[in-house]
Structures are given as structure tokens and as C-alpha cells.
Design an enzyme around this catalytic site. Structure first.
Site, short mmCIF file in Angstrom:
data_model
loop_
_atom_site.label_atom_id
_atom_site.label_comp_id
_atom_site.label_asym_id
_atom_site.label_seq_id
_atom_site.Cartn_x
_atom_site.Cartn_y
_atom_site.Cartn_z
CG HIS A 241 2.35 -4.43 -13.38
ND1 HIS A 241 2.23 -3.26 -14.09
CD2 HIS A 241 1.72 -4.22 -12.19
CE1 HIS A 241 1.57 -2.37 -13.35
NE2 HIS A 241 1.25 -2.93 -12.19
CD GLU A 242 0.36 -6.93 -9.96
OE1 GLU A 242 0.63 -6.40 -8.86
OE2 GLU A 242 -0.40 -6.39 -10.78
CG HIS B 82 3.50 -3.33 -7.73
ND1 HIS B 82 3.52 -1.98 -7.44
CD2 HIS B 82 2.53 -3.51 -8.65
CE1 HIS B 82 2.60 -1.37 -8.17
NE2 HIS B 82 1.98 -2.27 -8.91
CB CYS C 79 -0.68 0.40 -11.99
SG CYS C 79 -0.20 -0.17 -10.36
CG LEU C 80 -5.65 -2.55 -9.72
CD1 LEU C 80 -6.03 -3.71 -8.80
CD2 LEU C 80 -6.84 -2.10 -10.54
CD GLN D 119 -0.62 -2.91 -6.63
OE1 GLN D 119 -0.52 -4.09 -6.94
NE2 GLN D 119 -1.27 -2.02 -7.36
N GLY E 195 -4.18 -7.95 -11.47
CA GLY E 195 -3.17 -8.39 -10.52
C GLY E 195 -3.07 -7.40 -9.37
#
Length: 152
Positions: A131-132, A135, A89-90, A52, A47
Site C-alpha cells: 500500500h505505502e 503511494h 488510508c489516512l 501523503q 503506514g
């Protein structure tokens, strides 16, 4: 399409609240395509939220193996149950932790054509959407970590 640079660690963008998208147009559709390409190009990518990549708009892409979701202005409207999951997480490469998430969520959003959609998700996809969407509020998974873990 273009790969975008993912912002990491203490970048201020990761802590800012994203603004709603007023109109879904070709620019937004291109951005969603770029986000998806960037997510797929990054190891462990399931995701990605627009913040991000340095864009403070309420946009999310996600694919936990059941196909790509492109969401505009996603919002969790229902949640139930509880699951303890391991997340990474990226924007925080190499960091993994156990987090408590709902086991099921219902998300309303617009699709890439500006049409309203409702998504029911459980398990890994529920985790990913939470999670997204976190963000988009400037919340990072590390804020919710119960215990850090090592993942090989």
C-alpha cells in the site's frame, strides 16, 4: 518532532510519482521521525508515505504492531501468493475496500542511517508495505478496490 498535515482525497500530490532520496542525512531522519509521529497520532495509522504529507520523496514509515520501520527508497523485489484484504488510508478517511495483495513480499530499502536492509513480510505487513510503496508511484488503494465495505 512535528505533526504534519496529511493530504487527502483529490490532492494532486497523491497522484505524483516520488523521487528517490540521494542522501540519507539529518534532514531525512527528522522527516522520518515527523512521519512516524504523524502516523501514530492518526487513528488507524499503520503506514505513511512522504507524498501523503506533501513531500515527493521515496520515504515510508510503517508499524503493524511489530515495531516501527523507517524506509528510504523502498522497492518490492519479490512477491508471492495472494490475499484479499480490507484496506483504508489516512489520505482517504472513512473509505474502506477489499483489495487483492500478495501474501508475502520482500522489500529492499535503506534504513534511517543509509544502510541497506531487506525485509521479508507476510500478511498485514505485506499489505501495508504494498500500500505505502504504491503511494510512492502515485497509486491509491481505491484504484485497486474490488468491493467497498463499511467498517465500524
Amino acid at each position: 518532532m512535528a505533526l504534519r498535515e496529511i493530504r487527502t482525497f483529490e490532492d494532486d500530490f497523491l497522484r505524483k510519482k516520488s523521487k528517490p532520496v540521494d542522501k540519507v542525512d539529518d534532514r531525512i531522519r527528522q522527516l522520518l521521525k515527523d512521519m512516524a509521529e504523524t502516523m501514530y497520532h492518526t487513528p488507524n495509522g499503520g503506514g505513511l508515505a512522504a507524498c501523503q504529507i506533501g513531500i515527493l520523496r521515496r520515504l515510508v514509515v510503517a508499524d503493524m504492531g511489530e515495531g516501527l520501520l523507517k524506509l528510504v527508497n523502498p522497492e518490492i523485489i519479490e512477491e508471492e501468493g495472494e490475499q484479499i484484504v480490507i484496506e483504508g488510508c489516512l489520505s482517504y478517511p472513512g473509505i474502506w475496500g477489499k483489495v487483492k495483495r500478495p501474501s508475502r513480499v520482500v522489500v529492499k530499502a535503506l534504513d534511517e542511517n543509509g544502510q541497506p536492509i531487506t525485509i521479508e513480510a507476510a500478511g498485514a505487513m505485506a499489505k501495508c508495505l504494498c500500500h505505502e510503496i504504491d503511494h510512492l508511484e502515485g497509486v491509491i488503494f481505491t484504484d485497486k478496490v474490488i468491493e467497498y465495505v463499511k467498517v465500524e
